[in-house]
Write a protein that holds these residues in place. Structure first.
Motif, PDB file in Angstrom:
ATOM      1  N   THR A  44       0.821  -1.209   0.000  1.00 11.04           N
ATOM      2  CA  THR A  44       0.000   0.000   0.000  1.00 11.04           C
ATOM      3  C   THR A  44       0.860   1.266   0.000  1.00 11.04           C
ATOM      4  O   THR A  44       2.000   1.264   0.470  1.00 11.04           O
ATOM      5  CB  THR A  44      -0.956   0.012   1.199  1.00 11.04           C
ATOM      6  OG1 THR A  44      -0.185  -0.081   2.410  1.00 11.04           O
ATOM      7  CG2 THR A  44      -1.926  -1.143   1.134  1.00 11.04           C
ATOM      8  N   ASP A  45       0.270   2.341  -0.509  1.00 12.49           N
ATOM      9  CA  ASP A  45       0.970   3.623  -0.646  1.00 12.49           C
ATOM     10  C   ASP A  45       0.330   4.640   0.303  1.00 12.49           C
ATOM     11  O   ASP A  45      -0.635   5.301  -0.044  1.00 12.49           O
ATOM     12  CB  ASP A  45       0.863   4.093  -2.108  1.00 12.49           C
ATOM     13  CG  ASP A  45       1.610   5.398  -2.344  1.00 12.49           C
ATOM     14  OD1 ASP A  45       2.465   5.765  -1.513  1.00 12.49           O
ATOM     15  OD2 ASP A  45       1.332   6.053  -3.369  1.00 12.49           O
ATOM     16  N   ILE A  46       0.883   4.733   1.502  1.00 13.13           N
ATOM     17  CA  ILE A  46       0.369   5.649   2.531  1.00 13.13           C
ATOM     18  C   ILE A  46      -1.160   5.486   2.623  1.00 13.13           C
ATOM     19  O   ILE A  46      -1.937   6.425   2.440  1.00 13.13           O
ATOM     20  CB  ILE A  46       0.789   7.106   2.280  1.00 13.13           C
ATOM     21  CG1 ILE A  46       2.290   7.185   1.976  1.00 13.13           C
ATOM     22  CG2 ILE A  46       0.482   7.983   3.477  1.00 13.13           C
ATOM     23  CD1 ILE A  46       2.832   8.588   1.790  1.00 13.13           C
ATOM     24  N   GLN A  47      -1.541   4.249   2.926  1.00 10.34           N
ATOM     25  CA  GLN A  47      -2.947   3.847   2.960  1.00 10.34           C
ATOM     26  C   GLN A  47      -3.760   4.715   3.913  1.00 10.34           C
ATOM     27  O   GLN A  47      -3.345   5.017   5.017  1.00 10.34           O
ATOM     28  CB  GLN A  47      -3.013   2.387   3.410  1.00 10.34           C
ATOM     29  CG  GLN A  47      -4.372   1.754   3.383  1.00 10.34           C
ATOM     30  CD  GLN A  47      -4.272   0.290   3.812  1.00 10.34           C
ATOM     31  OE1 GLN A  47      -3.243  -0.159   4.300  1.00 10.34           O
ATOM     32  NE2 GLN A  47      -5.350  -0.436   3.641  1.00 10.34           N
ATOM     33  N   MET A  51       0.558   8.426   7.544  1.00  7.39           N
ATOM     34  CA  MET A  51       1.972   8.439   7.196  1.00  7.39           C
ATOM     35  C   MET A  51       2.666   7.136   7.611  1.00  7.39           C
ATOM     36  O   MET A  51       2.486   6.648   8.720  1.00  7.39           O
ATOM     37  CB  MET A  51       2.664   9.629   7.873  1.00  7.39           C
ATOM     38  CG  MET A  51       4.031   9.969   7.308  1.00  7.39           C
ATOM     39  SD  MET A  51       5.349   8.796   7.685  1.00  7.39           S
ATOM     40  CE  MET A  51       5.502   8.977   9.473  1.00  7.39           C
ATOM     41  N   ARG A  52       3.452   6.604   6.686  1.00  6.28           N
ATOM     42  CA  ARG A  52       4.216   5.377   6.936  1.00  6.28           C
ATOM     43  C   ARG A  52       5.267   5.234   5.845  1.00  6.28           C
ATOM     44  O   ARG A  52       5.331   6.070   4.938  1.00  6.28           O
ATOM     45  CB  ARG A  52       3.285   4.169   6.958  1.00  6.28           C
ATOM     46  CG  ARG A  52       2.430   4.032   5.701  1.00  6.28           C
ATOM     47  CD  ARG A  52       1.459   2.869   5.828  1.00  6.28           C
ATOM     48  NE  ARG A  52       0.436   3.106   6.837  1.00  6.28           N
ATOM     49  CZ  ARG A  52       0.038   2.208   7.719  1.00  6.28           C
ATOM     50  NH1 ARG A  52       0.618   1.033   7.766  1.00  6.28           N
ATOM     51  NH2 ARG A  52      -0.912   2.471   8.581  1.00  6.28           N
ATOM     52  N   ALA A  53       6.076   4.183   5.914  1.00  3.94           N
ATOM     53  CA  ALA A  53       7.073   3.949   4.869  1.00  3.94           C
ATOM     54  C   ALA A  53       6.366   3.734   3.521  1.00  3.94           C
ATOM     55  O   ALA A  53       5.190   3.374   3.477  1.00  3.94           O
ATOM     56  CB  ALA A  53       7.928   2.737   5.227  1.00  3.94           C
ATOM     57  N   TYR A 105      -8.358  11.397   0.484  1.00  2.00           N
ATOM     58  CA  TYR A 105      -8.048  12.788   0.799  1.00  2.00           C
ATOM     59  C   TYR A 105      -7.268  12.858   2.123  1.00  2.00           C
ATOM     60  O   TYR A 105      -7.468  12.032   3.026  1.00  2.00           O
ATOM     61  CB  TYR A 105      -9.327  13.611   0.898  1.00  2.00           C
ATOM     62  CG  TYR A 105      -9.122  15.045   0.478  1.00  2.00           C
ATOM     63  CD1 TYR A 105      -8.967  15.376  -0.869  1.00  2.00           C
ATOM     64  CD2 TYR A 105      -9.045  16.062   1.425  1.00  2.00           C
ATOM     65  CE1 TYR A 105      -8.754  16.684  -1.247  1.00  2.00           C
ATOM     66  CE2 TYR A 105      -8.831  17.380   1.051  1.00  2.00           C
ATOM     67  CZ  TYR A 105      -8.678  17.687  -0.296  1.00  2.00           C
ATOM     68  OH  TYR A 105      -8.460  18.986  -0.668  1.00  2.00           O
ATOM     69  N   THR A 106      -6.387  13.839   2.244  1.00  2.31           N
ATOM     70  CA  THR A 106      -5.494  13.915   3.413  1.00  2.31           C
ATOM     71  C   THR A 106      -6.241  14.120   4.729  1.00  2.31           C
ATOM     72  O   THR A 106      -5.749  13.715   5.786  1.00  2.31           O
ATOM     73  CB  THR A 106      -4.486  15.066   3.241  1.00  2.31           C
ATOM     74  OG1 THR A 106      -5.224  16.271   2.970  1.00  2.31           O
ATOM     75  CG2 THR A 106      -3.541  14.801   2.097  1.00  2.31           C
ATOM     76  N   THR A 107      -7.406  14.725   4.689  1.00  2.00           N
ATOM     77  CA  THR A 107      -8.134  14.987   5.938  1.00  2.00           C
ATOM     78  C   THR A 107      -8.620  13.701   6.597  1.00  2.00           C
ATOM     79  O   THR A 107      -9.028  13.720   7.759  1.00  2.00           O
ATOM     80  CB  THR A 107      -9.348  15.901   5.676  1.00  2.00           C
ATOM     81  OG1 THR A 107     -10.104  15.364   4.578  1.00  2.00           O
ATOM     82  CG2 THR A 107      -8.894  17.306   5.324  1.00  2.00           C
ATOM     83  N   LEU A 108      -8.574  12.575   5.879  1.00  2.00           N
ATOM     84  CA  LEU A 108      -9.004  11.300   6.455  1.00  2.00           C
ATOM     85  C   LEU A 108      -7.920  10.678   7.330  1.00  2.00           C
ATOM     86  O   LEU A 108      -8.201   9.768   8.111  1.00  2.00           O
ATOM     87  CB  LEU A 108      -9.374  10.312   5.342  1.00  2.00           C
ATOM     88  CG  LEU A 108     -10.558  10.698   4.453  1.00  2.00           C
ATOM     89  CD1 LEU A 108     -10.711   9.697   3.307  1.00  2.00           C
ATOM     90  CD2 LEU A 108     -11.838  10.752   5.283  1.00  2.00           C
ATOM     91  N   GLY A 109      -6.671  11.143   7.192  1.00  2.00           N
ATOM     92  CA  GLY A 109      -5.562  10.476   7.855  1.00  2.00           C
ATOM     93  C   GLY A 109      -5.068  11.155   9.104  1.00  2.00           C
ATOM     94  O   GLY A 109      -5.800  11.924   9.748  1.00  2.00           O
ATOM     95  N   ASP A 110      -3.796  10.901   9.437  1.00  2.00           N
ATOM     96  CA  ASP A 110      -3.247  11.419  10.695  1.00  2.00           C
ATOM     97  C   ASP A 110      -2.462  12.719  10.510  1.00  2.00           C
ATOM     98  O   ASP A 110      -1.870  13.220  11.461  1.00  2.00           O
ATOM     99  CB  ASP A 110      -2.380  10.350  11.375  1.00  2.00           C
ATOM    100  CG  ASP A 110      -1.170   9.955  10.536  1.00  2.00           C
ATOM    101  OD1 ASP A 110      -1.081  10.384   9.359  1.00  2.00           O
ATOM    102  OD2 ASP A 110      -0.317   9.217  11.050  1.00  2.00           O
ATOM    103  N   HIS A 111      -2.433  13.235   9.277  1.00  2.00           N
ATOM    104  CA  HIS A 111      -1.832  14.541   9.010  1.00  2.00           C
ATOM    105  C   HIS A 111      -2.859  15.380   8.237  1.00  2.00           C
ATOM    106  O   HIS A 111      -2.650  15.715   7.056  1.00  2.00           O
ATOM    107  CB  HIS A 111      -0.559  14.400   8.170  1.00  2.00           C
ATOM    108  CG  HIS A 111       0.608  13.824   8.903  1.00  2.00           C
ATOM    109  ND1 HIS A 111       0.584  12.570   9.501  1.00  2.00           N
ATOM    110  CD2 HIS A 111       1.849  14.315   9.148  1.00  2.00           C
ATOM    111  CE1 HIS A 111       1.755  12.326  10.062  1.00  2.00           C
ATOM    112  NE2 HIS A 111       2.542  13.379   9.867  1.00  2.00           N
TER     113      HIS A 111
END
Length: 302
Positions: A44-47, A51-53, A105-111
């Protein structure tokens, strides 16, 4: 992936996620459960915008371990320069199976403060990747030597890359017609296989496949292994187009029997979906060790 597609057999793919850290040994250990069973293992790509490797380094680790990686590439975090560069880098490392996604979308994640890019979407990324295989990039700018004309594509150095490109679709979306329209666009752009969002209702999936009709690429139904009623409720409330039936949540209520029932439900689902599609994409979310049992019980191992 291309060899599995050409064989005409029921295709099985798996999925692992890189960690939020720089030690990928556990991810490779999880992927080992797929050895000999699958045509490819997605990294996965920053699922979910957490943020992750990255996917590329994860794919490299799988390749070094002798496992077949599928690079996931999302359009959320990179512009067209970076996306094309990553695709060329992947090919240089011998990684040529690529799943092209637009990305959450970025608002779904931890950043949630992160600025999304979305210079391309999944369809235009597929077109760009396909164009690289012809030996040209997607450069487009005014020709300084010939005013009024444009340079349409710069030539790549050496032999062009050869990618087997994949895409995704959400068969449970309401309405589903825009998903079908976009899937056909993705096929036209160069997709050679398709993995779906999680499926829990075979009846609705059958309706989707009927509406879709015959397409020239294999459709792999997405199987997200349920771990608990809480996880099922979260998916119902937060994942568009995914509905976990009430009876499945009730089956998982007892902690003592939860794992066995989850395996049995997933196996039954794979077995019921098999006549409707050309494969399954397993997304066990850390329960990779149970995938061989699920596939065995479903009767799809060859």
């Amino acid at each position: 992936m291309r060899e599995a597609i050409a064989s005409g057999r029921f295709i099985i793919t798996g999925e692992v996620a890189p960690p939020k850290g720089c030690h990928l040994e556990h991810m490779v250990e999880e992927a080992e459960h797929y050895r000999g069973l699958v045509a490819g293992v997605n990294v996965t790509d920053i699922q979910s915008s957490v943020m992750r490797a990255g996917s590329l380094v994860g794919c490299l680790k799988l390749k070094e371990a002798g496992l077949p990686p599928v690079l996931q590439v999302t359009c959320r975090d990179r512009n067209r320069l970076s996306l094309q560069s990553e695709l060329l880098s992947a090919c240089a490392l011998g990684i040529t199976d690529v799943l092209c996604l637009t990305g959450d979308y970025t608002t779904l994640g931890d950043h949630p403060q992160a600025k999304p890019v979305f210079d391309l979407d999944s369809v235009s990324l597929l077109r760009a990747a396909k164009r690289l295989t012809t030996g040209k990039d997607m450069a487009f700018y005014p020709d300084r030597k010939n005013p009024g004309q444009f340079i349409d594509g710069e030539t790549l150095d050496g032999d062009p890359p050869d990618f087997c490109l994949g895409c995704v679709v959400n068969p449970g979306a309401v309405p589903v017609e825009p998903q079908i329209y976009k899937l056909l666009k993705k096929i036209e752009a160069g997709a050679e296989f398709c993995q779906t969002q999680a499926v829990y209702e075979p009846g609705k999936f059958e309706e989707f496949m009927t509406k879709l009709g015959e397409v020239p690429i294999p459709i792999l139904a997405g199987i997200v292994v349920l771990k608990s009623p809480m996880m099922a409720r979260y998916m119902n409330e937060n994942v568009a187009g995914v509905t976990v039936p009430q009876w499945m949540m009730e089956e998982l209520a007892d902690k003592e029997t939860r794992v066995a029932k989850s395996i049995a439900m997933s196996a039954k689902l794979v077995s019921e979906l098999k006549p409707m599609c050309q494969g399954v994409h397993m997304m066990p979310l850390g329960w990779d060790k149970h995938v061989p049992t699920i596939l065995q019980q479903a009767g799809v191992l060859q």
